[in-house]
Design a protein around this motif. Structure first.
Motif, PDB file in Angstrom:
ATOM      1  N   UNK A 131      -3.375  14.808  10.605  1.00 13.08           N
ATOM      2  CA  UNK A 131      -4.744  14.290  10.558  1.00 13.08           C
ATOM      3  C   UNK A 131      -4.871  13.041  11.419  1.00 13.08           C
ATOM      4  N   UNK A 132      -6.052  12.851  11.991  1.00 15.31           N
ATOM      5  CA  UNK A 132      -6.302  11.674  12.819  1.00 15.31           C
ATOM      6  C   UNK A 132      -6.802  10.499  11.991  1.00 15.31           C
ATOM      7  N   UNK A 150      -8.638   4.695   7.699  1.00 16.39           N
ATOM      8  CA  UNK A 150      -7.231   4.659   8.087  1.00 16.39           C
ATOM      9  C   UNK A 150      -7.020   5.576   9.290  1.00 16.39           C
ATOM     10  N   UNK A 151      -6.544   5.002  10.395  1.00 17.64           N
ATOM     11  CA  UNK A 151      -6.159   5.778  11.573  1.00 17.64           C
ATOM     12  C   UNK A 151      -4.693   6.162  11.404  1.00 17.64           C
ATOM     13  N   UNK A 152      -4.433   7.441  11.235  1.00 16.07           N
ATOM     14  CA  UNK A 152      -3.095   7.907  10.841  1.00 16.07           C
ATOM     15  C   UNK A 152      -2.037   7.530  11.873  1.00 16.07           C
ATOM     16  N   UNK A 153      -2.374   7.557  13.155  1.00 11.14           N
ATOM     17  CA  UNK A 153      -1.399   7.221  14.203  1.00 11.14           C
ATOM     18  C   UNK A 153      -0.902   5.785  14.092  1.00 11.14           C
ATOM     19  N   UNK A 154      -1.671   4.929  13.420  1.00 10.84           N
ATOM     20  CA  UNK A 154      -1.291   3.523  13.275  1.00 10.84           C
ATOM     21  C   UNK A 154      -0.461   3.252  12.021  1.00 10.84           C
ATOM     22  N   UNK A 159       5.014   5.177   2.894  1.00 10.80           N
ATOM     23  CA  UNK A 159       5.373   4.734   1.542  1.00 10.80           C
ATOM     24  C   UNK A 159       4.769   3.362   1.239  1.00 10.80           C
ATOM     25  N   UNK A 160       4.850   2.468   2.235  1.00  6.48           N
ATOM     26  CA  UNK A 160       4.275   1.134   2.064  1.00  6.48           C
ATOM     27  C   UNK A 160       2.763   1.220   1.903  1.00  6.48           C
ATOM     28  N   UNK A 161       2.109   2.060   2.709  1.00 12.08           N
ATOM     29  CA  UNK A 161       0.660   2.239   2.607  1.00 12.08           C
ATOM     30  C   UNK A 161       0.283   2.809   1.250  1.00 12.08           C
ATOM     31  N   UNK A 174      -9.526  10.738   1.258  1.00  7.59           N
ATOM     32  CA  UNK A 174     -10.231  11.938   1.701  1.00  7.59           C
ATOM     33  C   UNK A 174     -10.083  12.154   3.200  1.00  7.59           C
ATOM     34  N   UNK A 175     -10.053  13.402   3.567  1.00  9.12           N
ATOM     35  CA  UNK A 175     -10.134  13.785   4.971  1.00  9.12           C
ATOM     36  C   UNK A 175     -11.473  13.305   5.525  1.00  9.12           C
TER      37      UNK A 175
END
Length: 342
Positions: A131-132, A150-154, A159-161, A174-175
């Motif tokens: 997911x992006x 939340x930008x997944x690439x970043x 686990x921390x998130x 949510x997506x």
């Protein structure tokens, strides 16, 4: 409901935004020819008599209404009593807790989500994969509060998130909704939301009003700026004026230049059928404001509100009506309105 009507009214009075109120008074004085001193007095008088806030006074054009016409409008005072009668407190959790809501109305979400109350760190990592963008939410947050994009690439450490989100109470992830081209042509910077109000009576949910909120600028948060407001017919055409918070009328979007006369949003009729079906799932909560987004996959449900705002629904500049939302409620309830002590 959690607070008394008297405490609600006191809170409304205490939280007055004086600069905003003064701007409304300036506009009313200019349009009506009445003095600012008289308008201030009349706002206070209507607040004490009817529980009418200064925004209600402005939006409903109270300066020009008769006493009989004013009685057809919802105010903070009357709306509280109406919802106290219509909505069963024991069932409100079905809407108020977004984790419960997403499970109950999963059919209408058309997007994936994860519950961090029960989901593990490994479940969360799998959810993020591929997911992006996702959105983390406080399940009981209101008015856009408690939401993080939340930008997944970043994400360096899922686990921390996961731990951070749980610590923040952001237990729903949510997506992202990908907005339809029809809305992107107007403003592509945010997912614009359409409020549809249903009222349940005698085994059937009735649609009694709607309002679409559109950002004017590049903000990626809806509802935090001087937005634009309009209503839609079942064919996806605009059937009202397009206005801002101060009643200014627009014929095109100020940022994109999209002409509102050319707007046609696909999926409106499907969305109306969706909210009727959803409302009939929980007849114990009879008055609901549904927030709908229009995505690449058609209309999707964002959330349901058991205590939604009513102000836009009776903004006279939308359609020039001299009757308000209370009449729309009464037209459905009929003689049952006599049971509500306003």
């Amino acid at each position: 409901m959690a607070v008394s009507v008297h405490k609600w009214l006191l809170n409304k009075f205490r939280d007055i935004n004086h600069s905003r109120m003064d701007k409304h008074i300036d506009i009313i004085a200019k349009n009506s020819g009445k003095s600012k001193a008289y308008i201030k007095f009349d706002i206070i008088r209507n607040f004490l008599i009817r529980g009418t806030g200064y925004t209600d006074y402005f939006r409903c054009d109270f300066i020009n209404l008769s006493a009989k016409e004013k009685k057809t409008f919802v105010t903070a005072k009357t709306f509280y009593k109406i919802l106290e009668y219509l909505n069963d407190e024991e069932y409100i959790v079905l809407l108020r807790d977004k984790l419960v809501f997403d499970e109950l109305f999963k059919k209408y979400l058309k997007r994936d989500f994860i519950n961090l109350r029960t989901g593990s760190k490994e479940d969360f990592k799998k959810f993020l994969d591929g997911r992006e963008t996702v959105f983390a939410k406080d399940p009981t947050g209101e008015g856009g509060h408690g939401i993080s994009k939340i930008t997944v690439a970043e994400v360096k450490d899922s686990n921390k998130l996961y731990d951070e989100l749980k610590a923040n109470g952001q237990l729903l992830v949510e997506e992202a909704i990908v907005q339809s081209d029809d809305l992107n042509e107007i403003n592509p910077c945010v997912v614009n939301s359409w409020r549809v109000v249903t009222l349940y009576k005698d085994g059937k949910a009735h649609i009694i009003n709607n309002a679409l909120r559109i950002n004017q600028d590049e903000s990626n948060v809806i509802g935090c700026t001087n937005d634009l407001y309009l209503s839609l017919d079942a064919d996806g055409r605009i059937d009202s004026n397009v206005i801002d918070d101060y009643g200014n009328v627009y014929d095109k979007h100020p940022m994109t230049g999209k002409k509102f006369s050319e707007v046609k949003i696909a999926g409106v009729r499907e969305a109306l059928d969706m909210v009727v079906e959803a409302a009939e799932k929980i007849p114990q909560v009879r008055y609901i404001g549904w927030d709908i987004a229009f995505s690449k996959n058609g209309p999707v449900m964002v959330e349901g509100n058991e205590y939604p705002g009513y102000g836009l629904l009776q903004f006279y500049k939308l359609k020039g009506k001299r009757t308000g939302h209370l009449k729309e409620i009464a037209d459905v309830l009929g003689d049952e309105m006599n049971n509500i002590k306003l």
